[in-house]
Design a protein around this motif. Structure first.
Motif, mmCIF file in Angstrom:
data_model
loop_
_atom_site.group_PDB
_atom_site.id
_atom_site.type_symbol
_atom_site.label_atom_id
_atom_site.label_comp_id
_atom_site.label_asym_id
_atom_site.label_seq_id
_atom_site.Cartn_x
_atom_site.Cartn_y
_atom_site.Cartn_z
ATOM 1 N N GLU A 66 0.869 -1.181 0.000
ATOM 2 C CA GLU A 66 0.000 0.000 0.000
ATOM 3 C C GLU A 66 0.906 1.232 0.000
ATOM 4 O O GLU A 66 1.695 1.426 0.916
ATOM 5 C CB GLU A 66 -0.899 0.000 1.241
ATOM 6 N N PRO A 67 0.823 2.059 -1.039
ATOM 7 C CA PRO A 67 1.740 3.195 -1.128
ATOM 8 C C PRO A 67 1.433 4.267 -0.086
ATOM 9 O O PRO A 67 0.266 4.522 0.228
ATOM 10 C CB PRO A 67 1.522 3.721 -2.543
ATOM 11 N N PRO A 68 2.475 4.886 0.443
ATOM 12 C CA PRO A 68 2.279 5.985 1.384
ATOM 13 C C PRO A 68 1.702 7.215 0.676
ATOM 14 O O PRO A 68 1.748 7.307 -0.562
ATOM 15 C CB PRO A 68 3.689 6.262 1.909
ATOM 16 N N PRO A 69 1.173 8.169 1.433
ATOM 17 C CA PRO A 69 0.568 9.367 0.830
ATOM 18 C C PRO A 69 1.489 10.116 -0.133
ATOM 19 O O PRO A 69 1.025 10.648 -1.137
ATOM 20 C CB PRO A 69 0.211 10.233 2.036
ATOM 21 N N ASN B 124 1.698 19.813 -5.513
ATOM 22 C CA ASN B 124 0.725 18.809 -5.118
ATOM 23 C C ASN B 124 -0.641 19.412 -4.822
ATOM 24 O O ASN B 124 -1.439 18.820 -4.114
ATOM 25 C CB ASN B 124 1.221 18.056 -3.887
ATOM 26 N N ASP B 125 -0.933 20.588 -5.339
ATOM 27 C CA ASP B 125 -2.214 21.224 -5.063
ATOM 28 C C ASP B 125 -3.366 20.402 -5.616
ATOM 29 O O ASP B 125 -3.314 19.897 -6.720
ATOM 30 C CB ASP B 125 -2.264 22.623 -5.698
ATOM 31 N N GLY B 126 -4.437 20.297 -4.821
ATOM 32 C CA GLY B 126 -5.654 19.649 -5.280
ATOM 33 C C GLY B 126 -5.579 18.148 -5.402
ATOM 34 O O GLY B 126 -6.425 17.543 -6.036
ATOM 35 N N ARG B 127 -4.609 17.515 -4.770
ATOM 36 C CA ARG B 127 -4.481 16.068 -4.895
ATOM 37 C C ARG B 127 -4.883 15.335 -3.622
ATOM 38 O O ARG B 127 -4.773 14.126 -3.557
ATOM 39 C CB ARG B 127 -3.054 15.702 -5.273
ATOM 40 N N ALA B 128 -5.367 16.047 -2.629
ATOM 41 C CA ALA B 128 -5.780 15.415 -1.371
ATOM 42 C C ALA B 128 -6.996 14.530 -1.619
ATOM 43 O O ALA B 128 -7.869 14.856 -2.412
ATOM 44 C CB ALA B 128 -6.096 16.476 -0.335
ATOM 45 N N GLY B 129 -7.047 13.398 -0.928
ATOM 46 C CA GLY B 129 -8.200 12.523 -1.010
ATOM 47 C C GLY B 129 -8.217 11.579 -2.198
ATOM 48 O O GLY B 129 -9.163 10.821 -2.366
ATOM 49 N N VAL B 130 -7.198 11.595 -3.020
ATOM 50 C CA VAL B 130 -7.116 10.694 -4.169
ATOM 51 C C VAL B 130 -6.461 9.402 -3.702
ATOM 52 O O VAL B 130 -5.462 9.423 -2.993
ATOM 53 C CB VAL B 130 -6.289 11.329 -5.311
ATOM 54 N N THR B 131 -7.032 8.272 -4.103
ATOM 55 C CA THR B 131 -6.405 6.991 -3.781
ATOM 56 C C THR B 131 -5.359 6.656 -4.837
ATOM 57 O O THR B 131 -5.370 7.208 -5.939
ATOM 58 C CB THR B 131 -7.443 5.860 -3.731
ATOM 59 N N ALA B 132 -4.479 5.724 -4.488
ATOM 60 C CA ALA B 132 -3.458 5.293 -5.438
ATOM 61 C C ALA B 132 -4.103 4.698 -6.682
ATOM 62 O O ALA B 132 -3.680 4.970 -7.811
ATOM 63 C CB ALA B 132 -2.518 4.287 -4.786
ATOM 64 N N LYS C 82 10.288 4.843 -6.763
ATOM 65 C CA LYS C 82 10.971 3.657 -6.263
ATOM 66 C C LYS C 82 11.628 3.938 -4.915
ATOM 67 O O LYS C 82 11.537 3.131 -3.986
ATOM 68 C CB LYS C 82 12.033 3.186 -7.261
ATOM 69 N N ALA C 83 12.296 5.085 -4.841
ATOM 70 C CA ALA C 83 12.970 5.454 -3.598
ATOM 71 C C ALA C 83 11.960 5.652 -2.464
ATOM 72 O O ALA C 83 12.193 5.216 -1.333
ATOM 73 C CB ALA C 83 13.799 6.725 -3.804
ATOM 74 N N ALA C 84 10.844 6.287 -2.759
ATOM 75 C CA ALA C 84 9.820 6.511 -1.730
ATOM 76 C C ALA C 84 9.179 5.202 -1.284
ATOM 77 O O ALA C 84 8.863 5.036 -0.109
ATOM 78 C CB ALA C 84 8.756 7.469 -2.261
ATOM 79 N N LEU C 85 9.011 4.267 -2.196
ATOM 80 C CA LEU C 85 8.439 2.961 -1.826
ATOM 81 C C LEU C 85 9.411 2.118 -1.027
ATOM 82 O O LEU C 85 9.005 1.280 -0.225
ATOM 83 C CB LEU C 85 8.011 2.204 -3.090
#
Length: 140
Positions: free
Chosen positions: A27-30, A68-76, A135-138
């Motif tokens: 499950e990817p982080p935010p 990252n404006d307007g991307r809150a609440g979006v699922t992966a 990749k690095a963030a995962l």
């Protein structure tokens, strides 16, 4: 020349599968979800820019989205599905271009002249960098 354009399209076609494979095991982080939403937004913007370049003669292009404006609440899954849809539209458009279309020009947001082929190549390079960041963030 035509082979170069086919190579660009092939590079674009493989990315959604790469992203799905990267995200299949966890499950990817935010932060990753936000990056996916950013890729989706940029994909749609590049598609729009190519369409403008085809319709108008030497248009001045708006800057590509950033942040990252307007991307809150979006699922992966929503972000990735939106990316896949936008990618399909872009690839479909590019597959139908003539050799002359690939060399259509515009003025980018830095004031430089860019061709459709150059725009697509820059988009692929940006995307490769973003995939490395994903990749690095995962891996954290």
């Amino acid at each position: 020349m035509l082979d170069n354009y086919r190579d660009l399209i092939d590079d674009l076609v493989g990315t959604p599968t790469r992203l799905r494979e990267m995200l299949a095991t966890t499950e990817p982080p935010p932060e990753v979800v936000s990056m996916l939403a950013g890729l989706r937004d940029r994909e749609a913007a590049v598609h729009q820019r190519v369409q403008i370049m085809l319709r108008e003669r030497d248009p001045v292009l708006k800057p590509l989205p950033s942040g990252n404006d307007g991307r809150a609440g979006v699922t992966a899954d929503e972000a990735l599905s939106g990316f896949e849809s936008a990618r399909g539209e872009l690839v479909s458009l590019l597959m139908n271009l003539t050799l002359r279309d690939w060399e259509r020009t515009a003025i980018d947001d830095t004031g430089q002249q860019v061709t459709i082929s150059g725009e697509v190549e820059s988009h692929i390079e940006f995307e490769e960098d973003e995939i490395e960041r994903l990749k690095a963030a995962l891996a954290q």
